[in-house]
Design a protein around this motif. Structure first.
Motif, PDB file in Angstrom:
ATOM      1  N   PHE A  33       0.812  -1.215   0.000  1.00 26.71           N
ATOM      2  CA  PHE A  33       0.000   0.000   0.000  1.00 26.71           C
ATOM      3  C   PHE A  33       0.848   1.269   0.000  1.00 26.71           C
ATOM      4  N   ASP A  34       2.078   1.187   0.470  1.00 26.37           N
ATOM      5  CA  ASP A  34       2.979   2.335   0.361  1.00 26.37           C
ATOM      6  C   ASP A  34       3.302   2.611  -1.109  1.00 26.37           C
TER       7      ASP A  34
ATOM      8  N   LEU B  17       0.187   4.167  -2.772  1.00 30.19           N
ATOM      9  CA  LEU B  17       0.056   5.589  -2.445  1.00 30.19           C
ATOM     10  C   LEU B  17       1.034   6.446  -3.247  1.00 30.19           C
ATOM     11  N   ASP B  18       2.258   5.955  -3.406  1.00 26.85           N
ATOM     12  CA  ASP B  18       3.258   6.697  -4.184  1.00 26.85           C
ATOM     13  C   ASP B  18       2.821   6.868  -5.638  1.00 26.85           C
TER      14      ASP B  18
ATOM     15  N   LEU C 186      -0.352   6.878  -6.690  1.00 24.43           N
ATOM     16  CA  LEU C 186      -1.742   7.299  -6.821  1.00 24.43           C
ATOM     17  C   LEU C 186      -1.905   8.610  -7.590  1.00 24.43           C
ATOM     18  N   ASP C 187      -1.026   9.559  -7.349  1.00 29.65           N
ATOM     19  CA  ASP C 187      -1.130  10.837  -8.071  1.00 29.65           C
ATOM     20  C   ASP C 187      -1.046  10.631  -9.578  1.00 29.65           C
TER      21      ASP C 187
ATOM     22  N   TYR D 143      -2.867   4.367   6.312  1.00 31.87           N
ATOM     23  CA  TYR D 143      -3.410   4.106   4.984  1.00 31.87           C
ATOM     24  C   TYR D 143      -4.904   4.401   4.924  1.00 31.87           C
TER      25      TYR D 143
ATOM     26  N   LYS E  40      -5.229   8.176   4.743  1.00 30.98           N
ATOM     27  CA  LYS E  40      -4.730   8.759   3.501  1.00 30.98           C
ATOM     28  C   LYS E  40      -5.696   8.530   2.343  1.00 30.98           C
ATOM     29  N   PHE E  41      -6.259   7.322   2.263  1.00 33.65           N
ATOM     30  CA  PHE E  41      -7.193   7.044   1.173  1.00 33.65           C
ATOM     31  C   PHE E  41      -8.488   7.833   1.334  1.00 33.65           C
TER      32      PHE E  41
ATOM     33  N   MET F   1      -7.668  11.352   0.221  1.00 30.88           N
ATOM     34  CA  MET F   1      -7.498  11.492  -1.213  1.00 30.88           C
ATOM     35  C   MET F   1      -8.790  11.298  -1.983  1.00 30.88           C
TER      36      MET F   1
END
Length: 351
Positions: free
Chosen positions: A316-317, A320-321, A323-324, A343, A346-347, A350
């Protein structure tokens, strides 16, 4: 294979009563399948405080089961629920299991997980002994049940009821090992002579999974590729040397799919049924998913679905990296799960 093989299947998770990962699905489906082959199967799990368990019409079969925790004694109640050809036994103790989560919250594990699952392991064996249940194989799963092989070859080594009982330990995910301080050993009733690299210690801690690997009669994991991976230093997470020493009794049995549950031809919970020979129904299911999540996208837009427990070791790290960059593409991402608070937050942020 013997038709009357007697199996005790022991798991901290069983779907749909308590589930965080695939182990719960295996614990639900495999006993059912073994029973269909003519084996006598008994399934054991903790009685958590969960609506899925509380709604069952279970029977109290043992009201006062004494369980040794070092020089102390705790008590358990045991309930039974009939599941067709096999029974589920729920080990009950409010102090240890009446909690909203299985292992801990998003901020961390419960601090007494060592004592909770030492209690569970001993309670299963004491129940089998009290009820004179003769078992051929005790199938243990992951670190929460890994002390059963240890106890059988120490505390119960001279117990006639277990003389012909073998143990199988399935390694679903060795990222979780059950690591605790050395003084956690006291609750097992074993003396400090067992706190060595030849027994239960690893890197200065009492390691439940390592102990089970050392003492189980047979080991297996959920795929041949995962077996190969965890025999290496890169992916063995400190257990590779021990696993290689036990390589002759370490096998792989690939996880299967329970088609009684996961079958789009018969699933009553999807918008439209479909099969491999006729996939048109998948479009209706995708449209239903888009509607369910309130996504403002056309049906032709690719949708990536993730169903998982959110932890670093599951990648999941990395997600996230990326995702942008992903959200710049013409696609949608749907995530179902829970896990580490960082996590989850953060989700949600976002979204």
């Amino acid at each position: 294979m013997e038709k009357n093989l007697r199996v005790a299947f022991v798991s901290a998770e069983v779907s749909p009563y308590a589930k965080l990962g695939e182990m719960a699905d295996v614990a639900y489906s495999l006993p059912k399948h073994l029973s269909s082959l003519g084996m006598e199967v008994s399934l054991f799990m903790p009685k958590y405080r969960r609506p899925e368990i509380d709604s069952l019409q279970m029977e109290l079969v043992t009201s006062n089961l004494p369980v040794h925790l070092g020089d102390r004694r705790a008590k358990a109640r045991v309930f039974r629920e009939e599941q067709g050809k096999y029974d589920i036994y729920f080990i009950d103790n409010p102090k240890y299991f009446w909690r909203d989560q299985i292992y801990g919250t998003g901020t961390g594990a419960y601090l007494d997980n060592d004592e909770r699952f030492i209690f569970f392991n001993r309670a299963v064996l004491e129940f089998l002994l009290m009820n004179k249940m003769t078992i051929d194989v005790i199938h243990c799963n992951n670190w929460p049940t890994s002390l059963i092989p240890v106890f059988l070859k120490t505390h119960y080594a001279k117990t006639r009821n277990f003389h012909n009982t073998a143990t199988l330990l399935t390694l679903h995910n060795i990222a979780y090992q059950g690591e605790f301080p050395p003084d956690s050993l006291l609750a097992t009733g074993l003396n400090l002579n067992y706190f060595t690299s030849q027994h239960v210690s690893l890197n200065g801690k009492f390691n439940f999974l390592k102990a089970g690997i050392m003492y189980a009669d047979v080991l297996n994991t959920v795929s041949s590729s995962y077996r190969k991976e965890i025999l290496t230093k890169k992916h063995g997470l400190g257990l590779e040397e021990i696993l290689n020493r036990r390589k002759d009794v370490f096998f792989s049995v690939r996880n299967g799919i329970d088609y009684d549950v996961w079958n789009p031809e018969t699933d009553p919970f999807i918008a439209t049924n479909y099969s491999y020979s006729s996939l048109e129904g998948k479009i209706a299911c995708k449209k239903d998913l888009i509607k369910e999540f309130g996504l403002s996208i056309p049906a032709k837009t690719p949708v990536i679905g993730v169903v998982s427990y959110m932890r670093t070791h599951k990648g999941f790290d990395i997600l996230l990296d990326a995702l942008d960059e992903l959200v710049r593409w013409d696609m949608a991402l749907v995530i179902l799960g829970q896990g580490e608070e960082q996590y989850e937050n953060k989700f949600i942020e976002m979204q």
